[in-house]
Scaffold this motif. Sequence first.
Motif, mmCIF file in Angstrom:
data_model
loop_
_atom_site.group_PDB
_atom_site.id
_atom_site.type_symbol
_atom_site.label_atom_id
_atom_site.label_comp_id
_atom_site.label_asym_id
_atom_site.label_seq_id
_atom_site.Cartn_x
_atom_site.Cartn_y
_atom_site.Cartn_z
ATOM 1 N N PHE A 122 -53.875 -7.035 62.778
ATOM 2 C CA PHE A 122 -53.702 -8.483 62.627
ATOM 3 C C PHE A 122 -52.823 -8.793 61.429
ATOM 4 O O PHE A 122 -51.913 -9.633 61.504
ATOM 5 N N GLN A 123 -53.088 -8.145 60.284
ATOM 6 C CA GLN A 123 -52.303 -8.407 59.085
ATOM 7 C C GLN A 123 -50.855 -7.984 59.272
ATOM 8 O O GLN A 123 -49.929 -8.646 58.771
ATOM 9 N N ALA A 124 -50.653 -6.911 59.998
ATOM 10 C CA ALA A 124 -49.281 -6.472 60.247
ATOM 11 C C ALA A 124 -48.529 -7.503 61.091
ATOM 12 O O ALA A 124 -47.371 -7.853 60.802
ATOM 13 N N ASP A 125 -49.195 -8.014 62.139
ATOM 14 C CA ASP A 125 -48.566 -9.027 62.977
ATOM 15 C C ASP A 125 -48.316 -10.310 62.188
ATOM 16 O O ASP A 125 -47.278 -10.965 62.336
ATOM 17 N N ARG A 126 -49.271 -10.648 61.338
ATOM 18 C CA ARG A 126 -49.129 -11.863 60.530
ATOM 19 C C ARG A 126 -47.958 -11.731 59.556
ATOM 20 O O ARG A 126 -47.165 -12.658 59.378
ATOM 21 N N ILE A 146 -51.080 -22.214 60.642
ATOM 22 C CA ILE A 146 -51.005 -22.314 62.102
ATOM 23 C C ILE A 146 -51.241 -20.949 62.739
ATOM 24 O O ILE A 146 -51.959 -20.829 63.745
ATOM 25 N N TYR A 147 -50.641 -19.958 62.157
ATOM 26 C CA TYR A 147 -50.820 -18.612 62.712
ATOM 27 C C TYR A 147 -52.289 -18.199 62.645
ATOM 28 O O TYR A 147 -52.853 -17.694 63.629
ATOM 29 N N ASP A 148 -52.906 -18.437 61.499
ATOM 30 C CA ASP A 148 -54.308 -18.038 61.339
ATOM 31 C C ASP A 148 -55.212 -18.802 62.305
ATOM 32 O O ASP A 148 -56.221 -18.262 62.787
ATOM 33 N N ALA A 149 -54.850 -20.048 62.596
ATOM 34 C CA ALA A 149 -55.705 -20.864 63.456
ATOM 35 C C ALA A 149 -55.542 -20.523 64.930
ATOM 36 O O ALA A 149 -56.512 -20.573 65.700
ATOM 37 N N PHE A 150 -54.339 -20.189 65.323
ATOM 38 C CA PHE A 150 -54.076 -20.063 66.758
ATOM 39 C C PHE A 150 -53.835 -18.636 67.242
ATOM 40 O O PHE A 150 -53.861 -18.401 68.452
ATOM 41 N N GLN A 151 -53.598 -17.726 66.350
ATOM 42 C CA GLN A 151 -53.353 -16.365 66.825
ATOM 43 C C GLN A 151 -54.569 -15.781 67.551
ATOM 44 O O GLN A 151 -54.411 -15.209 68.645
ATOM 45 N N PRO A 152 -55.795 -15.920 66.990
ATOM 46 C CA PRO A 152 -56.947 -15.310 67.681
ATOM 47 C C PRO A 152 -57.181 -15.851 69.101
ATOM 48 O O PRO A 152 -57.306 -15.048 70.048
ATOM 49 N N PRO A 153 -57.231 -17.164 69.306
ATOM 50 C CA PRO A 153 -57.472 -17.618 70.685
ATOM 51 C C PRO A 153 -56.318 -17.296 71.634
ATOM 52 O O PRO A 153 -56.548 -16.989 72.813
ATOM 53 N N ASN A 175 -42.350 -25.509 55.663
ATOM 54 C CA ASN A 175 -43.444 -25.153 54.752
ATOM 55 C C ASN A 175 -44.074 -23.835 55.190
ATOM 56 O O ASN A 175 -44.660 -23.737 56.276
ATOM 57 N N ARG A 176 -43.951 -22.835 54.333
ATOM 58 C CA ARG A 176 -44.430 -21.500 54.690
ATOM 59 C C ARG A 176 -45.950 -21.471 54.819
ATOM 60 O O ARG A 176 -46.499 -20.778 55.692
ATOM 61 N N GLN A 177 -46.637 -22.174 53.957
ATOM 62 C CA GLN A 177 -48.098 -22.182 54.007
ATOM 63 C C GLN A 177 -48.593 -22.826 55.305
ATOM 64 O O GLN A 177 -49.592 -22.394 55.898
ATOM 65 N N ALA A 178 -47.911 -23.849 55.737
ATOM 66 C CA ALA A 178 -48.302 -24.490 56.989
ATOM 67 C C ALA A 178 -48.108 -23.533 58.158
ATOM 68 O O ALA A 178 -48.948 -23.471 59.082
ATOM 69 N N LEU A 179 -47.024 -22.796 58.117
ATOM 70 C CA LEU A 179 -46.796 -21.818 59.174
ATOM 71 C C LEU A 179 -47.892 -20.755 59.176
ATOM 72 O O LEU A 179 -48.383 -20.349 60.245
ATOM 73 N N ALA A 180 -48.261 -20.309 58.002
ATOM 74 C CA ALA A 180 -49.330 -19.304 57.916
ATOM 75 C C ALA A 180 -50.654 -19.869 58.429
ATOM 76 O O ALA A 180 -51.413 -19.173 59.135
#
Lengths: 184, 440
Positions: free
Chosen positions: B60-64, A23-30, A16-21
């Motif tokens: 960030f958007q580029a990495d995403r 996860i990225y949005d939730a965990f990339q910053p920390p 699921n692409r949306q789920a992957l996105a």
Amino acid sequence: MTTDYDALLQQAKRGNRQALAAIYDAFQPPIYRYVYRQVDGEETARDLTADVFHRFLQALHQGTGPDNYLQAWLYRVAHNTIVDHYRRQQHRNHLPLLEQVISADDDPVRQAETSLAVAQVRQSMQQLTPDQQQVIALKFFAGLSNQEIALIVAKPVGAVKALQHRAIAALQRQLAPVQEELIL
Amino acid sequence: MTQHFNDTLDAALERQRQGEPTAVILPDYPDQAEDLARLLPVTAVLADLPPIPQPNPAAFQADRAAFLAEADQLLKTAVSPGPLARLNGWIVAALPWSGHQNTRQKEKHMMSSLILKAAVALAVLFSVAGGTAVTAADSLPNSPVYPVKIAMEDVQLAMVSNPETAVTLHTNLAAERLREMERLALADNVPDDASLSRLQYHLEAALDLAAQLPEQTMAGALLQIQAMIQTRTRTMEQVQAQAPEAPQGALTQARTMLQNAGEVVAAGLQDPQTLRWRHTTNRPDEAPPQPEMTPQPGGVISPTVTISGTQPITTPVRLGPCASGDCGVPQGEGPFGPERNGPQPEEPGSGPGPGEPLATPGTGNGPGPNNPTPGDCQGCGNGSGNQYGPQPDDAGNGSGMPGGSESGIPIGGQNQNGAQYQNPNTNVTTSSLPGGNSNP
């Protein structure tokens, strides 16, 4: 929260692409912050963070990814990525730089104090064992709880507390002279 | 005590993280206040580090976007272990010392089961196949594995391209047929007509092939055949003297075949040109008149004066390459070209014939030794029945052994003129044959 991430993870494993996105949005910053504290520069932090999520995708594709505890899995991979990074650079210990955390907005006196403290912290942390370094980084740089750290380092919470105690005591022995100088 | 302090320190750190000053925290832990007062300032330094700025939104958007692009690429294929990864996982899981903990038990069991089954299947297959081949090589026509023996011989024949080698092989196979008859007779079993047909086939093929050889090698081939005939004739005499009454007729018929073949060989040694003339199908136009030939179904020409047993046995000489069970290719359009020599049946498989074949369950009809009365030959292009009548090893499946394919791979020998010998072991029927001769 864990249940939510577990559900996301299951969807991601099904492609699921949306789920992957999500996860990225939730965990990339920390993850980025966690990495940033331990490496030398924003670009390096970005590269290593991207490497963490690349490994995540590869693991999902190969069926070797996590079945649960996604956060713990990501931090563990991030830690390994940092270790690999310094191993490639033939550094004995990571955490080489903490100078970059000094804010440019601080007044000169405060900057000097912080710079001195950070430099001493960096030197002191290099004397810690890898486990102690990881616990301190997860606790104070990533802001994780003992339970979350226990999942990442695969040790009981009691062991995490013991590592934490020994790490802080070691840091105190290293930092005590600096503190005295700052007090004087 | 230490465990207790670990918990106290952790509780104090949590309060510090919540923003409580050290001076407020310490009085709550009077027994550990001294140690806490030493450690909490250290953690205050760590907690007091400035926050880390996030990378700019564009970065960030580029990495995403890069992450999602990679995900899209990987998602094009199934999200599952690749073959190598799966194999590696299976191997690791199968190793008792690997300590691999992540492999699912289900998959481990499944793989173990698959490996075990495959190993057992291969072992059974090879042991059965090897054992069958060994057993079949010494089998007799009344053995269940005899068809395997015949099939192996057919493969040998199909792989021979050198005419001299083919002469030797046919000679040896004729001798083998005779040995089989001798063994059967001594055991009070009557050799069947199929065995006689095969003997006839190998003798005739050997002679025809020898006749096509150059003069310098023809004599050697004929002497080879002659030596076999003499040896087997002497043995046959001894066997007949010991064998019971029942198989005597078949043995006598076999001896007659040997005798007639011996006469042909002796004549060929004295007059090679005559032998060549008798056994060559693409004779020149100025060649003298031919002995009377009887057209047979499916383009088989049977010299009436050749090797025979108690009565003349028509020796089939296939003029076309059709070796399959399906000889529906129009005449003159086969892979060997349009040229044909000798009589041509007008209709595929419409020749005289056959009587009802005893072989089952083939559909082709052909003249059987036991049933020489001409009869219908319907649908002679298919099935396992052939002009030799019953074949104990015929499966009647229409496919046959070498040469039984639709590709028209030759069966048995093929002489220099394109003539082809019909192998009674196969499912070739007396149907019309495509072109006869590729030899210009």
